[in-house]
Design a protein around this motif. Sequence first.
Motif, PDB file in Angstrom:
ATOM      1  N   THR A 267       0.810  -1.224   0.000  1.00  0.00           N
ATOM      2  CA  THR A 267       0.000   0.000   0.000  1.00  0.00           C
ATOM      3  C   THR A 267       0.844   1.275   0.000  1.00  0.00           C
ATOM      4  OG1 THR A 267      -0.157  -0.106   2.426  1.00  0.00           O
ATOM      5  CG2 THR A 267      -1.938  -1.105   1.162  1.00  0.00           C
ATOM      6  N   CYS A 268       2.129   1.163   0.344  1.00  0.00           N
ATOM      7  CA  CYS A 268       3.011   2.343   0.355  1.00  0.00           C
ATOM      8  C   CYS A 268       3.248   2.826  -1.069  1.00  0.00           C
ATOM      9  CB  CYS A 268       4.341   1.996   1.009  1.00  0.00           C
ATOM     10  SG  CYS A 268       5.580   3.322   0.915  1.00  0.00           S
ATOM     11  N   THR A 269       3.024   4.120  -1.303  1.00  0.00           N
ATOM     12  CA  THR A 269       3.232   4.713  -2.635  1.00  0.00           C
ATOM     13  C   THR A 269       4.532   5.519  -2.700  1.00  0.00           C
ATOM     14  OG1 THR A 269       1.967   6.687  -2.051  1.00  0.00           O
ATOM     15  CG2 THR A 269       0.750   4.852  -3.040  1.00  0.00           C
ATOM     16  N   LEU A 270       5.322   5.466  -1.650  1.00  0.00           N
ATOM     17  CA  LEU A 270       6.559   6.232  -1.548  1.00  0.00           C
ATOM     18  C   LEU A 270       6.337   7.728  -1.750  1.00  0.00           C
ATOM     19  CD1 LEU A 270       7.662   3.234  -2.772  1.00  0.00           C
ATOM     20  CD2 LEU A 270       9.781   4.462  -2.394  1.00  0.00           C
ATOM     21  N   CYS A 271       5.290   8.238  -1.146  1.00  0.00           N
ATOM     22  CA  CYS A 271       5.027   9.674  -1.209  1.00  0.00           C
ATOM     23  C   CYS A 271       6.015  10.446  -0.333  1.00  0.00           C
ATOM     24  CB  CYS A 271       3.594   9.978  -0.790  1.00  0.00           C
ATOM     25  SG  CYS A 271       3.256   9.692   0.974  1.00  0.00           S
ATOM     26  N   MET A 272       6.651   9.741   0.608  1.00  0.00           N
ATOM     27  CA  MET A 272       7.679  10.290   1.508  1.00  0.00           C
ATOM     28  C   MET A 272       7.119  11.284   2.521  1.00  0.00           C
ATOM     29  SD  MET A 272      10.218   8.538   0.621  1.00  0.00           S
ATOM     30  CE  MET A 272      10.785   7.530  -0.746  1.00  0.00           C
ATOM     31  N   SER A 273       5.831  11.205   2.797  1.00  0.00           N
ATOM     32  CA  SER A 273       5.264  12.032   3.869  1.00  0.00           C
ATOM     33  C   SER A 273       5.891  11.670   5.209  1.00  0.00           C
ATOM     34  CB  SER A 273       3.751  11.840   3.944  1.00  0.00           C
ATOM     35  OG  SER A 273       3.115  12.316   2.785  1.00  0.00           O
ATOM     36  N   CYS A 274       6.208  10.401   5.381  1.00  0.00           N
ATOM     37  CA  CYS A 274       6.814   9.949   6.631  1.00  0.00           C
ATOM     38  C   CYS A 274       8.211  10.525   6.817  1.00  0.00           C
ATOM     39  CB  CYS A 274       6.852   8.424   6.678  1.00  0.00           C
ATOM     40  SG  CYS A 274       7.673   7.660   5.266  1.00  0.00           S
ATOM     41  N   VAL A 275       8.945  10.677   5.710  1.00  0.00           N
ATOM     42  CA  VAL A 275      10.294  11.248   5.775  1.00  0.00           C
ATOM     43  C   VAL A 275      10.218  12.702   6.232  1.00  0.00           C
ATOM     44  CG1 VAL A 275      12.359  11.855   4.452  1.00  0.00           C
ATOM     45  CG2 VAL A 275      11.191   9.691   4.019  1.00  0.00           C
ATOM     46  N   GLY A 276       9.250  13.432   5.701  1.00  0.00           N
ATOM     47  CA  GLY A 276       9.062  14.812   6.112  1.00  0.00           C
ATOM     48  C   GLY A 276       8.619  14.940   7.555  1.00  0.00           C
ATOM     49  N   ALA A 277       7.929  13.908   8.056  1.00  0.00           N
ATOM     50  CA  ALA A 277       7.425  13.945   9.433  1.00  0.00           C
ATOM     51  C   ALA A 277       8.506  13.636  10.456  1.00  0.00           C
ATOM     52  CB  ALA A 277       6.278  12.942   9.585  1.00  0.00           C
ATOM     53  N   CYS A 278       9.542  12.908  10.054  1.00  0.00           N
ATOM     54  CA  CYS A 278      10.572  12.459  10.999  1.00  0.00           C
ATOM     55  C   CYS A 278      11.637  13.535  11.189  1.00  0.00           C
ATOM     56  CB  CYS A 278      11.212  11.167  10.486  1.00  0.00           C
ATOM     57  SG  CYS A 278      12.465  10.489  11.602  1.00  0.00           S
ATOM     58  N   ASN A 279      11.763  14.067  12.404  1.00  0.00           N
ATOM     59  CA  ASN A 279      12.755  15.120  12.644  1.00  0.00           C
ATOM     60  C   ASN A 279      14.030  14.612  13.315  1.00  0.00           C
ATOM     61  OD1 ASN A 279      11.899  14.704  15.271  1.00  0.00           O
ATOM     62  ND2 ASN A 279      11.313  16.826  15.659  1.00  0.00           N
ATOM     63  N   VAL A 280      14.179  13.289  13.415  1.00  0.00           N
ATOM     64  CA  VAL A 280      15.436  12.722  13.913  1.00  0.00           C
ATOM     65  C   VAL A 280      16.158  11.934  12.815  1.00  0.00           C
ATOM     66  CG1 VAL A 280      14.704  12.633  16.318  1.00  0.00           C
ATOM     67  CG2 VAL A 280      14.209  10.691  14.822  1.00  0.00           C
ATOM     68  N   LYS A 281      15.651  12.044  11.585  1.00  0.00           N
ATOM     69  CA  LYS A 281      16.275  11.450  10.395  1.00  0.00           C
ATOM     70  C   LYS A 281      16.386   9.932  10.471  1.00  0.00           C
ATOM     71  CE  LYS A 281      18.870  15.669   9.439  1.00  0.00           C
ATOM     72  NZ  LYS A 281      20.191  16.301   9.213  1.00  0.00           N
ATOM     73  N   THR A 300      12.717   7.319  17.701  1.00  0.00           N
ATOM     74  CA  THR A 300      12.208   7.545  19.060  1.00  0.00           C
ATOM     75  C   THR A 300      10.831   6.926  19.252  1.00  0.00           C
ATOM     76  OG1 THR A 300      11.233   9.676  18.463  1.00  0.00           O
ATOM     77  CG2 THR A 300      13.509   9.698  19.268  1.00  0.00           C
ATOM     78  N   THR A 301      10.316   6.269  18.230  1.00  0.00           N
ATOM     79  CA  THR A 301       8.996   5.612  18.241  1.00  0.00           C
ATOM     80  C   THR A 301       7.895   6.569  18.699  1.00  0.00           C
ATOM     81  OG1 THR A 301       9.224   4.675  20.485  1.00  0.00           O
ATOM     82  CG2 THR A 301      10.034   3.338  18.657  1.00  0.00           C
ATOM     83  N   CYS A 302       7.974   7.821  18.249  1.00  0.00           N
ATOM     84  CA  CYS A 302       6.968   8.810  18.640  1.00  0.00           C
ATOM     85  C   CYS A 302       5.621   8.547  17.970  1.00  0.00           C
ATOM     86  CB  CYS A 302       7.456  10.221  18.321  1.00  0.00           C
ATOM     87  SG  CYS A 302       7.643  10.567  16.556  1.00  0.00           S
ATOM     88  N   GLY A 303       5.642   7.896  16.791  1.00  0.00           N
ATOM     89  CA  GLY A 303       4.397   7.567  16.107  1.00  0.00           C
ATOM     90  C   GLY A 303       3.901   8.633  15.161  1.00  0.00           C
ATOM     91  N   TYR A 304       4.653   9.724  15.006  1.00  0.00           N
ATOM     92  CA  TYR A 304       4.198  10.811  14.136  1.00  0.00           C
ATOM     93  C   TYR A 304       4.124  10.371  12.675  1.00  0.00           C
ATOM     94  CZ  TYR A 304       3.678  15.735  12.730  1.00  0.00           C
ATOM     95  OH  TYR A 304       3.198  16.933  12.231  1.00  0.00           O
ATOM     96  N   CYS A 305       5.051   9.522  12.258  1.00  0.00           N
ATOM     97  CA  CYS A 305       5.046   9.041  10.882  1.00  0.00           C
ATOM     98  C   CYS A 305       3.837   8.153  10.603  1.00  0.00           C
ATOM     99  CB  CYS A 305       6.340   8.290  10.573  1.00  0.00           C
ATOM    100  SG  CYS A 305       6.594   6.809  11.582  1.00  0.00           S
ATOM    101  N   VAL A 306       3.395   7.438  11.637  1.00  0.00           N
ATOM    102  CA  VAL A 306       2.260   6.524  11.476  1.00  0.00           C
ATOM    103  C   VAL A 306       1.016   7.283  11.037  1.00  0.00           C
ATOM    104  CG1 VAL A 306       0.730   4.897  12.653  1.00  0.00           C
ATOM    105  CG2 VAL A 306       3.170   4.909  13.175  1.00  0.00           C
ATOM    106  N   ASP A 307       0.723   8.388  11.721  1.00  0.00           N
ATOM    107  CA  ASP A 307      -0.467   9.171  11.393  1.00  0.00           C
ATOM    108  C   ASP A 307      -0.248  10.119  10.225  1.00  0.00           C
ATOM    109  OD1 ASP A 307      -1.861   7.928  13.388  1.00  0.00           O
ATOM    110  OD2 ASP A 307      -1.585   9.512  14.860  1.00  0.00           O
ATOM    111  N   SER A 308       1.015  10.309   9.820  1.00  0.00           N
ATOM    112  CA  SER A 308       1.299  11.172   8.673  1.00  0.00           C
ATOM    113  C   SER A 308       1.148  10.432   7.353  1.00  0.00           C
ATOM    114  CB  SER A 308       2.722  11.740   8.771  1.00  0.00           C
ATOM    115  OG  SER A 308       2.866  12.572   9.897  1.00  0.00           O
ATOM    116  N   CYS A 309       1.082   9.113   7.413  1.00  0.00           N
ATOM    117  CA  CYS A 309       0.973   8.305   6.193  1.00  0.00           C
ATOM    118  C   CYS A 309      -0.451   8.339   5.647  1.00  0.00           C
ATOM    119  CB  CYS A 309       1.391   6.865   6.480  1.00  0.00           C
ATOM    120  SG  CYS A 309       1.240   5.775   5.041  1.00  0.00           S
ATOM    121  N   PRO A 310      -0.665   8.846   4.434  1.00  0.00           N
ATOM    122  CA  PRO A 310      -2.020   8.913   3.873  1.00  0.00           C
ATOM    123  C   PRO A 310      -2.595   7.552   3.500  1.00  0.00           C
ATOM    124  CG  PRO A 310      -0.420   9.615   2.239  1.00  0.00           C
ATOM    125  CD  PRO A 310       0.338   9.422   3.521  1.00  0.00           C
TER     126      PRO A 310
END
Length: 395
Positions: A267-281, A300-310
Amino acid sequence: MGIETVSDYDDGFELLKTLDSRIGEYVYQRKINYDPDHCQYFHRRPNKNQEGYCHRCADVCPTFGVGKDDSLMELIFSKIDCIGCGNCVNVCPSGSLQRDGYDKEAIVEIAKLYKNKTPVVMDFDTFETLEEFDFYSCIPLLLPQVNLLNEMYLMTLIQESGSEIIIFTKNPSENLLESIKLVNNIYDCIHNIKPIHITEEIKALSDLCDTLKPNKNLSYTYAQNQREALRDIFAQRLMFLIKNNDYGIVKNTQTSHYGEIIINQNTCTLCMSCVGACNVKSLSSNASNFSLQFNPSSCTTCGYCVDSCPENAISLDLYGISLSPSWFENKTMAQDKMFECIECSKPFATTKSIEKIKSIMLPIFKDDTAKIRSLECCPDCKVKVMFEKNIEAFI
């Protein structure tokens, strides 16, 4: 002025007298330094509960020293209310919070002074109660508050001193105890020792000071970067222990948050929204092979990328730390071929993303051949295709 409960006083005059006695000039020292660059809360979208993804510092603060404003997504600090307990520094996964005068750079420099000596870590007030104590060959290492020590600081003290360490305190926080447990579990898996000893008893302290000796197998010096995130420093020190071996998995303690993300490649389309969401690279894109990369040791397992994925393609697995070389390497989580524009053959998007857009737009465009063709065109050619359609309509 402080906070008082009215019911604790016989009448209002007694309460006013107490408050009046506190009027005067006070000097408040800044105890905590804050750098929002790697903060997992600062200016991020709220989660489904309309809270930040990480606000452990505000949660553990026993006063009003650290608070949060969910409307602005900003942390609030009060010099007046901060008691310097160190709890917020301990729980911050990115190192955004540091004790003034005892930040991660200062701690490592202090630890180097104890090379080939066994440090006895305690706070200043505790040391004053041990005026006539015989430390034998051990040396006291004084901190404003021992509860600021998390797993990175603890491992720094062990490796830079090249010795097991003693922590002498009567009031260890739960987070300190869990950090000690995690580091001891790691060393137990690798060296079959538990190098951190914590006690509040004078007799036990005396016995430890008499028996513990430096151990060259524990010694390691790492030249950390000032801007380096806390997890990256911890990863470098952990790599020294593991080398090329595989020691299995160390599970999380009650307060530690280690693990990795799982991505559904279908299901991943490689939109890279998760990359933009991660501030620890921890997440990054590789343009050379059109792939999404992930390094679990930085996460850091903050979970921000999880909810940033469309596409809802990301989930978290908080299983702990993998004591193997692969834990520190970039992993390919998803990969795709680049899609070439059907007009000019220029690659401009991933194949999966184009297919996703077509599945949404084809039912809407129906028999409009120009619009359908534009879905497979780069931005420049898309304009040309639609312009030619409009010209034909006027001819």
